[in-house]
Design a protein around this motif. Structure first.
Motif, mmCIF file in Angstrom:
data_model
loop_
_atom_site.group_PDB
_atom_site.id
_atom_site.type_symbol
_atom_site.label_atom_id
_atom_site.label_comp_id
_atom_site.label_asym_id
_atom_site.label_seq_id
_atom_site.Cartn_x
_atom_site.Cartn_y
_atom_site.Cartn_z
ATOM 1 N N GLU A 1 -7.431 -0.579 -3.068
ATOM 2 C CA GLU A 1 -8.517 -1.115 -3.141
ATOM 3 C C GLU A 1 -8.383 -2.805 -2.968
ATOM 4 O O GLU A 1 -9.061 -3.349 -2.218
ATOM 5 C CB GLU A 1 -9.625 -1.111 -4.154
ATOM 6 C CG GLU A 1 -10.110 0.458 -4.099
ATOM 7 C CD GLU A 1 -11.236 0.682 -5.111
ATOM 8 O OE1 GLU A 1 -11.518 -0.366 -5.736
ATOM 9 O OE2 GLU A 1 -11.750 1.953 -4.986
ATOM 10 N N GLU A 2 -7.305 -3.191 -3.349
ATOM 11 C CA GLU A 2 -7.008 -4.636 -3.506
ATOM 12 C C GLU A 2 -6.357 -4.925 -2.344
ATOM 13 O O GLU A 2 -5.372 -3.893 -1.609
ATOM 14 C CB GLU A 2 -6.152 -5.100 -4.639
ATOM 15 C CG GLU A 2 -4.658 -4.742 -4.560
ATOM 16 C CD GLU A 2 -4.572 -3.410 -5.201
ATOM 17 O OE1 GLU A 2 -5.548 -2.623 -5.419
ATOM 18 O OE2 GLU A 2 -3.452 -3.027 -5.332
ATOM 19 N N GLU A 3 -6.878 -5.923 -1.506
ATOM 20 C CA GLU A 3 -6.223 -6.140 -0.080
ATOM 21 C C GLU A 3 -4.546 -6.827 -0.190
ATOM 22 O O GLU A 3 -4.504 -7.659 -0.889
ATOM 23 C CB GLU A 3 -6.946 -7.139 0.619
ATOM 24 C CG GLU A 3 -8.518 -6.975 0.565
ATOM 25 C CD GLU A 3 -9.132 -7.183 -0.761
ATOM 26 O OE1 GLU A 3 -10.175 -6.637 -0.872
ATOM 27 O OE2 GLU A 3 -8.670 -7.773 -1.526
ATOM 28 N N ASP A 4 -3.990 -6.325 0.831
ATOM 29 C CA ASP A 4 -2.594 -6.588 0.889
ATOM 30 C C ASP A 4 -2.281 -7.166 2.373
ATOM 31 O O ASP A 4 -2.474 -6.380 3.294
ATOM 32 C CB ASP A 4 -1.468 -5.425 0.952
ATOM 33 C CG ASP A 4 -1.624 -4.917 -0.432
ATOM 34 O OD1 ASP A 4 -0.664 -4.472 -1.053
ATOM 35 O OD2 ASP A 4 -2.535 -5.243 -1.311
ATOM 36 N N GLU A 5 -2.396 -8.405 2.508
ATOM 37 C CA GLU A 5 -2.466 -9.048 3.898
ATOM 38 C C GLU A 5 -1.229 -9.870 3.970
ATOM 39 O O GLU A 5 -0.643 -10.517 3.177
ATOM 40 C CB GLU A 5 -3.608 -9.810 4.097
ATOM 41 C CG GLU A 5 -4.844 -9.184 4.275
ATOM 42 C CD GLU A 5 -5.724 -8.581 3.132
ATOM 43 O OE1 GLU A 5 -6.476 -9.117 2.661
ATOM 44 O OE2 GLU A 5 -4.988 -7.719 2.667
ATOM 45 N N GLN B 1 1.704 -12.369 10.874
ATOM 46 C CA GLN B 1 1.121 -11.986 9.729
ATOM 47 C C GLN B 1 0.835 -10.568 9.857
ATOM 48 O O GLN B 1 0.508 -10.105 10.860
ATOM 49 C CB GLN B 1 -0.141 -12.645 8.890
ATOM 50 C CG GLN B 1 -0.285 -13.983 9.792
ATOM 51 C CD GLN B 1 -1.446 -14.512 9.263
ATOM 52 O OE1 GLN B 1 -2.038 -14.250 8.121
ATOM 53 N NE2 GLN B 1 -2.281 -15.101 10.183
ATOM 54 N N VAL B 2 1.058 -9.683 8.802
ATOM 55 C CA VAL B 2 0.513 -8.163 8.709
ATOM 56 C C VAL B 2 -0.246 -7.956 7.411
ATOM 57 O O VAL B 2 0.076 -8.613 6.546
ATOM 58 C CB VAL B 2 1.853 -7.445 8.737
ATOM 59 C CG1 VAL B 2 1.290 -6.005 8.959
ATOM 60 C CG2 VAL B 2 2.551 -7.796 10.012
ATOM 61 N N LEU C 1 0.409 -4.359 7.439
ATOM 62 C CA LEU C 1 0.147 -2.964 7.704
ATOM 63 C C LEU C 1 -1.152 -2.270 7.176
ATOM 64 O O LEU C 1 -1.743 -2.806 6.331
ATOM 65 C CB LEU C 1 1.164 -1.820 7.274
ATOM 66 C CG LEU C 1 2.823 -2.543 7.228
ATOM 67 C CD1 LEU C 1 3.481 -1.773 6.202
ATOM 68 C CD2 LEU C 1 3.074 -2.375 8.452
ATOM 69 N N GLU C 2 -1.742 -1.067 7.876
ATOM 70 C CA GLU C 2 -2.718 -0.290 7.274
ATOM 71 C C GLU C 2 -2.030 1.067 7.006
ATOM 72 O O GLU C 2 -1.263 1.422 7.918
ATOM 73 C CB GLU C 2 -3.903 -0.220 8.133
ATOM 74 C CG GLU C 2 -4.869 -1.314 8.103
ATOM 75 C CD GLU C 2 -6.407 -1.293 8.589
ATOM 76 O OE1 GLU C 2 -6.715 -0.264 8.154
ATOM 77 O OE2 GLU C 2 -6.890 -1.969 9.110
ATOM 78 N N HIS C 3 -2.528 1.659 5.846
ATOM 79 C CA HIS C 3 -1.762 2.746 5.427
ATOM 80 C C HIS C 3 -2.878 4.013 5.120
ATOM 81 O O HIS C 3 -3.762 3.781 4.967
ATOM 82 C CB HIS C 3 -1.169 2.722 4.363
ATOM 83 C CG HIS C 3 -0.255 3.551 3.552
ATOM 84 N ND1 HIS C 3 -0.511 4.627 2.667
ATOM 85 C CD2 HIS C 3 0.976 3.940 3.994
ATOM 86 C CE1 HIS C 3 0.471 5.497 2.325
ATOM 87 N NE2 HIS C 3 1.450 5.108 3.303
ATOM 88 N N ASN C 4 -2.520 5.341 5.801
ATOM 89 C CA ASN C 4 -3.156 6.528 5.717
ATOM 90 C C ASN C 4 -2.176 7.563 4.777
ATOM 91 O O ASN C 4 -1.167 7.718 4.948
ATOM 92 C CB ASN C 4 -3.333 7.212 7.020
ATOM 93 C CG ASN C 4 -3.962 8.287 7.016
ATOM 94 O OD1 ASN C 4 -4.588 8.813 5.852
ATOM 95 N ND2 ASN C 4 -3.968 9.178 7.920
ATOM 96 N N MET D 1 -0.629 -2.142 12.431
ATOM 97 C CA MET D 1 -0.120 -3.382 11.890
ATOM 98 C C MET D 1 -1.038 -4.447 12.643
ATOM 99 O O MET D 1 -1.290 -4.569 13.556
ATOM 100 C CB MET D 1 1.398 -3.645 12.652
ATOM 101 C CG MET D 1 2.654 -2.981 11.968
ATOM 102 S SD MET D 1 4.027 -3.487 12.424
ATOM 103 C CE MET D 1 5.071 -2.928 11.372
ATOM 104 N N GLN D 2 -1.470 -5.448 11.712
ATOM 105 C CA GLN D 2 -2.194 -6.419 12.083
ATOM 106 C C GLN D 2 -1.650 -7.663 11.593
ATOM 107 O O GLN D 2 -0.811 -7.753 10.825
ATOM 108 C CB GLN D 2 -3.330 -6.604 10.841
ATOM 109 C CG GLN D 2 -4.610 -5.358 11.059
ATOM 110 C CD GLN D 2 -4.719 -4.664 9.640
ATOM 111 O OE1 GLN D 2 -3.490 -4.014 9.447
ATOM 112 N NE2 GLN D 2 -5.394 -4.954 8.863
#
Length: 540
Positions: A9-13, A28-29, A166-169, A181-182
């Motif tokens: 829930e905490e954002e990793d940017e 950045q990702v 990244l976004e993860h599933n 990947m953002q």
């Protein structure tokens, strides 16, 4: 991975620092919350043509159709296509340690060497004070956006960038999958379809991440670092973690949402994955200046942030391995007063669930959630009809293997003698914890508001009551070897099937109180549980 857990829930940017003169060189990702496609696919990516630059007019439509927008889907829906199946992704889930194949190893070969280990920390610290104030990036609507879906787009991106996030599933796979990947430079935003381009990401981007001359900015990067290593064999050097910087600055809150509001005056909109990275380079500029201004000769805040960021990068991904005590770490297990038979069933179902999840690349929570596993163990159903009534067709893998699961339960209860001492130990620990909590509660009013340290300790010792490590290890050896049949080789042609599961659970250990008459009536139950000896965890 005992229970389904979406991305944290905490954002990793993440984002890459570049000075104004280096505009466009940074990137950045960011890891955000798992998003669902409108068609119900978990963590998928948008279909259509290859990479292309979208105009501002196109972005509103893209927000409703691309994979980072929200759509309601039902959990445990077997009809939802999995990314592994859509993109023919094959993952090594064998119960063996993860192999960091692209890293050098020590001379004795005992461990891999992260490239950051050879670099001095001071070289990453930028102490230059800019002549002008940092420039806030343009609004999202005024910033070019590119969706990268093919190798040509990835190659073009690699020329511009020096970092990614990244976004993860984790819902429908054993180890989890990086699905997006953002990425942001000073002037552009990108989203990369990492499912479609999975086998190419490391080849195109690993050198940029490793390059110590290029700053990478990420927020709460702990898990991003692990996912980059696991999925793409990418290792990061020269990271600035804004989450760690916020802690060193002792800010009120450390979430990305709070930092966006505090530094950028922006309210986070999770409908857009781009936003997580769009402002990170600007935030880095502001935080670096503040760290420098608040540092003293005795307290170098920039150095402290760099030290913490390096420690995050130096972590090496480790695959979750099954051991004969893994079942003791099932979340919620300690809350239940289980006897030896029930604990034996927990053990056996945990082994079965782990094997199924690894073989078909599913999350253990999808195969059989912790809560359901414990409830089955408590009630110990004796036939398939009873088990079916309990699970109510919620779990496809249990439904398809009702007879096998009942066999496993029966065999476990017949050999529960092996779990009697462990059940007693858990009960003792539980009573001690209750007594300690009661004591602390009674003690609190008498302390006149003073806060004391708990004597119970922060981490449970499942071998509590033994005076030294050797006694603990000897006691551990007395517990049974786990049920873990050899996994078949993964093959796109063969696929996965339950035929490879060892339904007989063959072994030689015999229960001292076995029911011979019942065994003769049901030949499938003549085998014993658990099997004797250690089953190999390696594969050829």
């Amino acid at each position: 991975m005992d229970e389904f857990q979406g991305p944290g829930e905490e954002e990793d940017e993440a984002g890459d620092k570049a000075t104004p003169e280096e505009a466009g060189d940074g990137f950045q990702v960011v890891r955000g919350k798992k998003k669902k496609r409108p068609n119900g696919q978990d963590g998928g990516s948008a279909s259509g043509a290859g990479s292309g630059t979208m105009t501002a007019k196109d972005k509103a439509a893209a927000a409703a159709a691309e994979p980072w927008t929200k759509a309601r889907v039902s959990f445990h829906d077997p009809n939802i296509p999995r990314p592994q199946d859509v993109y023919a992704i094959r993952v090594n889930n064998y119960n063996v340690p993860f192999d960091h194949v692209w890293l050098e190893r020590t001379e004795d070969g005992s461990r891999p060497i992260h490239p950051l280990e050879k670099l001095p920390m001071e070289q990453f610290i930028d102490r230059n004070v800019p002549e002008s104030e940092p420039v806030k990036p343009a609004d999202l609507e005024d910033t070019p956006f590119t969706l990268v879906e093919d190798k040509n787009g990835l190659a073009d991106l690699a020329k511009k960038l020096k970092s990614v996030d990244l976004e993860h599933n984790q819902y429908r796979s054993f180890q989890g999958l990086t699905c997006l990947m953002q990425i942001s430079t000073r002037t552009e935003d990108f989203v990369v379809d990492t499912l479609k381009l999975r086998i190419y990401i490391g080849l195109y981007l690993k050198e940029h991440f490793k390059d110590p001359t290029k700053r990478k900015v990420m927020h709460g990067a702990d898990r991003d670092i692990m996912w980059l290593q696991r999925d793409f064999h990418i290792y990061v050097c020269n990271l600035f973690d804004t989450g760690q910087a916020s802690r060193v600055l002792q800010m009120e809150r450390n979430s990305l949402e709070h930092l966006l509001r505090h530094f950028c005056g922006v309210t986070a909109n999770k409908e857009y994955a781009r936003e997580d990275t769009h402002y990170l380079l600007y935030m880095y500029d502001l935080m670096r200046l503040r760290l420098q201004m608040e540092s003293t000769s005795d307290n170098d805040l920039l150095l402290e942030v760099q030290k913490r960021s390096n420690e995050i990068c130096l972590q090496l991904y480790e695959k979750e391995l099954l051991t004969d005590t893994s079942y003791l770490h099932i979340y919620g297990l300690q809350e239940h007063d289980l006897d030896a038979k029930q604990l034996a069933v927990v053990y056996a179902l945990h082994q079965w669930r782990d094997y199924i999840a690894r073989e078909v690349d599913e999350s253990t929570g999808y195969v059989l959630p912790n809560k359901a596993l414990i409830e089955i163990a408590k009630k110990m159903p004796t036939d398939t009809a009873e088990l079916k009534r309990m699970v109510k067709s919620k779990y496809p893998f249990v439904d398809e293997n009702l007879d096998q699961v009942v066999d496993i339960i029966w065999n476990a209860t017949e050999s529960s003698y092996a779990f009697e001492s462990r059940a007693e130990q858990l009960k003792k620990e539980r009573l001690e914890q209750v007594a300690q909590a009661t004591f602390q509660e009674l003690k609190r009013p008498m302390a006149l508001g003073a806060v004391g340290n708990s004597t119970s300790g922060g981490q449970r010792d499942f071998f509590g009551g033994f005076s030294n490590k050797s006694e603990k290890m000897e006691k551990a050896k007395s517990y049974p070897a786990f049920y873990y049949p050899q996994l078949p080789q993964y093959s796109p042609e063969v696929g996965y099937g339950f035929q490879s599961i060892n339904r007989t659970m063959a072994g030689t250990a015999q229960s001292p109180t076995g029911n011979k008459e019942r065994d003769l009536q049901n030949p499938r139950r003549r085998q014993s549980f658990p099997p004797s000896g250690n089953i190999s965890d390696t594969h050829q």
